[in-house]
Scaffold this motif. Sequence first.
Motif, PDB file in Angstrom:
ATOM      1  N   MET A  59       0.847  -1.170   0.000  1.00 33.88           N
ATOM      2  CA  MET A  59       0.000   0.000   0.000  1.00 33.88           C
ATOM      3  C   MET A  59       0.898   1.240   0.000  1.00 33.88           C
ATOM      4  O   MET A  59       1.853   1.317   0.754  1.00 33.88           O
ATOM      5  CB  MET A  59      -0.897  -0.004   1.245  1.00 33.88           C
ATOM      6  N   GLU A  60       0.547   2.179  -0.834  1.00 38.56           N
ATOM      7  CA  GLU A  60       1.273   3.444  -0.893  1.00 38.56           C
ATOM      8  C   GLU A  60       0.852   4.336   0.283  1.00 38.56           C
ATOM      9  O   GLU A  60      -0.279   4.225   0.789  1.00 38.56           O
ATOM     10  CB  GLU A  60       0.963   4.169  -2.204  1.00 38.56           C
ATOM     11  N   ILE A  61       1.728   5.221   0.696  1.00 40.66           N
ATOM     12  CA  ILE A  61       1.428   6.115   1.815  1.00 40.66           C
ATOM     13  C   ILE A  61       0.187   6.952   1.528  1.00 40.66           C
ATOM     14  O   ILE A  61      -0.678   7.117   2.393  1.00 40.66           O
ATOM     15  CB  ILE A  61       2.638   7.005   2.148  1.00 40.66           C
ATOM     16  N   ARG A  62       0.076   7.475   0.329  1.00 40.57           N
ATOM     17  CA  ARG A  62      -1.067   8.313  -0.024  1.00 40.57           C
ATOM     18  C   ARG A  62      -2.384   7.542   0.131  1.00 40.57           C
ATOM     19  O   ARG A  62      -3.388   8.087   0.602  1.00 40.57           O
ATOM     20  CB  ARG A  62      -0.920   8.820  -1.467  1.00 40.57           C
ATOM     21  N   GLU A  63      -2.377   6.289  -0.242  1.00 32.28           N
ATOM     22  CA  GLU A  63      -3.584   5.469  -0.094  1.00 32.28           C
ATOM     23  C   GLU A  63      -3.928   5.282   1.383  1.00 32.28           C
ATOM     24  O   GLU A  63      -5.094   5.351   1.777  1.00 32.28           O
ATOM     25  CB  GLU A  63      -3.398   4.110  -0.767  1.00 32.28           C
ATOM     26  N   ALA A  64      -2.908   5.053   2.214  1.00 29.92           N
ATOM     27  CA  ALA A  64      -3.131   4.910   3.652  1.00 29.92           C
ATOM     28  C   ALA A  64      -3.696   6.204   4.235  1.00 29.92           C
ATOM     29  O   ALA A  64      -4.591   6.164   5.088  1.00 29.92           O
ATOM     30  CB  ALA A  64      -1.834   4.530   4.356  1.00 29.92           C
ATOM     31  N   GLN A  65      -3.192   7.340   3.766  1.00 30.88           N
ATOM     32  CA  GLN A  65      -3.714   8.632   4.222  1.00 30.88           C
ATOM     33  C   GLN A  65      -5.189   8.775   3.861  1.00 30.88           C
ATOM     34  O   GLN A  65      -6.002   9.200   4.689  1.00 30.88           O
ATOM     35  CB  GLN A  65      -2.931   9.777   3.589  1.00 30.88           C
ATOM     36  N   GLN A  66      -5.529   8.427   2.644  1.00 28.66           N
ATOM     37  CA  GLN A  66      -6.910   8.541   2.199  1.00 28.66           C
ATOM     38  C   GLN A  66      -7.835   7.609   2.980  1.00 28.66           C
ATOM     39  O   GLN A  66      -8.953   7.983   3.341  1.00 28.66           O
ATOM     40  CB  GLN A  66      -7.002   8.269   0.700  1.00 28.66           C
ATOM     41  N   LEU A  67      -7.376   6.403   3.256  1.00 30.74           N
ATOM     42  CA  LEU A  67      -8.180   5.458   4.039  1.00 30.74           C
ATOM     43  C   LEU A  67      -8.384   5.957   5.471  1.00 30.74           C
ATOM     44  O   LEU A  67      -9.485   5.843   6.017  1.00 30.74           O
ATOM     45  CB  LEU A  67      -7.523   4.076   4.046  1.00 30.74           C
ATOM     46  N   ALA A  68      -7.330   6.487   6.075  1.00 32.32           N
ATOM     47  CA  ALA A  68      -7.438   7.011   7.437  1.00 32.32           C
ATOM     48  C   ALA A  68      -8.413   8.179   7.474  1.00 32.32           C
ATOM     49  O   ALA A  68      -9.248   8.284   8.387  1.00 32.32           O
ATOM     50  CB  ALA A  68      -6.065   7.432   7.956  1.00 32.32           C
ATOM     51  N   TRP A  69      -8.334   9.056   6.490  1.00 28.68           N
ATOM     52  CA  TRP A  69      -9.244  10.207   6.428  1.00 28.68           C
ATOM     53  C   TRP A  69     -10.689   9.754   6.216  1.00 28.68           C
ATOM     54  O   TRP A  69     -11.601  10.243   6.887  1.00 28.68           O
ATOM     55  CB  TRP A  69      -8.797  11.144   5.316  1.00 28.68           C
ATOM     56  N   ALA A  70     -10.892   8.816   5.316  1.00 28.41           N
ATOM     57  CA  ALA A  70     -12.239   8.295   5.055  1.00 28.41           C
ATOM     58  C   ALA A  70     -12.818   7.648   6.310  1.00 28.41           C
ATOM     59  O   ALA A  70     -14.009   7.794   6.601  1.00 28.41           O
ATOM     60  CB  ALA A  70     -12.208   7.297   3.900  1.00 28.41           C
ATOM     61  N   ASN A  71     -11.991   6.958   7.079  1.00 29.57           N
ATOM     62  CA  ASN A  71     -12.418   6.338   8.326  1.00 29.57           C
ATOM     63  C   ASN A  71     -12.881   7.403   9.318  1.00 29.57           C
ATOM     64  O   ASN A  71     -13.912   7.242   9.975  1.00 29.57           O
ATOM     65  CB  ASN A  71     -11.280   5.508   8.915  1.00 29.57           C
ATOM     66  N   LYS A  72     -12.125   8.496   9.425  1.00 29.56           N
ATOM     67  CA  LYS A  72     -12.513   9.581  10.327  1.00 29.56           C
ATOM     68  C   LYS A  72     -13.863  10.165   9.920  1.00 29.56           C
ATOM     69  O   LYS A  72     -14.710  10.418  10.778  1.00 29.56           O
ATOM     70  CB  LYS A  72     -11.452  10.684  10.312  1.00 29.56           C
ATOM     71  N   LEU A  73     -14.042  10.392   8.638  1.00 34.90           N
ATOM     72  CA  LEU A  73     -15.303  10.954   8.156  1.00 34.90           C
ATOM     73  C   LEU A  73     -16.467  10.001   8.403  1.00 34.90           C
ATOM     74  O   LEU A  73     -17.533  10.411   8.869  1.00 34.90           O
ATOM     75  CB  LEU A  73     -15.197  11.281   6.665  1.00 34.90           C
ATOM     76  N   ALA A  74     -16.261   8.729   8.109  1.00 34.29           N
ATOM     77  CA  ALA A  74     -17.320   7.729   8.257  1.00 34.29           C
ATOM     78  C   ALA A  74     -17.765   7.579   9.711  1.00 34.29           C
ATOM     79  O   ALA A  74     -18.940   7.333   9.979  1.00 34.29           O
ATOM     80  CB  ALA A  74     -16.848   6.387   7.708  1.00 34.29           C
ATOM     81  N   LYS A  75     -16.824   7.734  10.638  1.00 34.18           N
ATOM     82  CA  LYS A  75     -17.141   7.535  12.055  1.00 34.18           C
ATOM     83  C   LYS A  75     -17.450   8.838  12.782  1.00 34.18           C
ATOM     84  O   LYS A  75     -17.693   8.829  13.986  1.00 34.18           O
ATOM     85  CB  LYS A  75     -15.995   6.794  12.736  1.00 34.18           C
ATOM     86  N   GLY A  76     -17.416   9.962  12.047  1.00 34.49           N
ATOM     87  CA  GLY A  76     -17.749  11.237  12.654  1.00 34.49           C
ATOM     88  C   GLY A  76     -16.674  11.772  13.584  1.00 34.49           C
ATOM     89  O   GLY A  76     -16.967  12.563  14.482  1.00 34.49           O
ATOM     90  N   PHE A  77     -15.435  11.365  13.380  1.00 34.10           N
ATOM     91  CA  PHE A  77     -14.337  11.835  14.226  1.00 34.10           C
ATOM     92  C   PHE A  77     -13.927  13.247  13.831  1.00 34.10           C
ATOM     93  O   PHE A  77     -14.253  13.744  12.755  1.00 34.10           O
ATOM     94  CB  PHE A  77     -13.134  10.901  14.121  1.00 34.10           C
ATOM     95  N   ASN A  78     -13.167  13.880  14.688  1.00 33.38           N
ATOM     96  CA  ASN A  78     -12.674  15.234  14.477  1.00 33.38           C
ATOM     97  C   ASN A  78     -11.900  15.346  13.161  1.00 33.38           C
ATOM     98  O   ASN A  78     -11.069  14.509  12.852  1.00 33.38           O
ATOM     99  CB  ASN A  78     -11.761  15.617  15.643  1.00 33.38           C
TER     100      ASN A  78
END
Length: 65
Positions: free
Chosen positions: A1-20
């Motif tokens: 996995m590329e770093i950029r993909e990991a960043q996008q997944l982490a961000w999507a997870n935050k949005l999906a779970k309503g995190f800050n």
Amino acid sequence: MEIREAQQLAWANKLAKGFNTTDVPLEFGLLTAEIGEAFTAWRKHLDDFGEELADIAIYLMALAK
């Protein structure tokens, strides 16, 4: 996995779970807490050390977005 993909997944997870997503100082505080938890797990040889490291990686990836 590329770093950029990991960043996008982490961000999507935050949005999906309503995190800050706007309070950067809070994110650094939470990251610091995760580092403390990882250190405690390492020092005490706890089974969740790997999970704590994963939490750190997720916070870093989301901050780096």
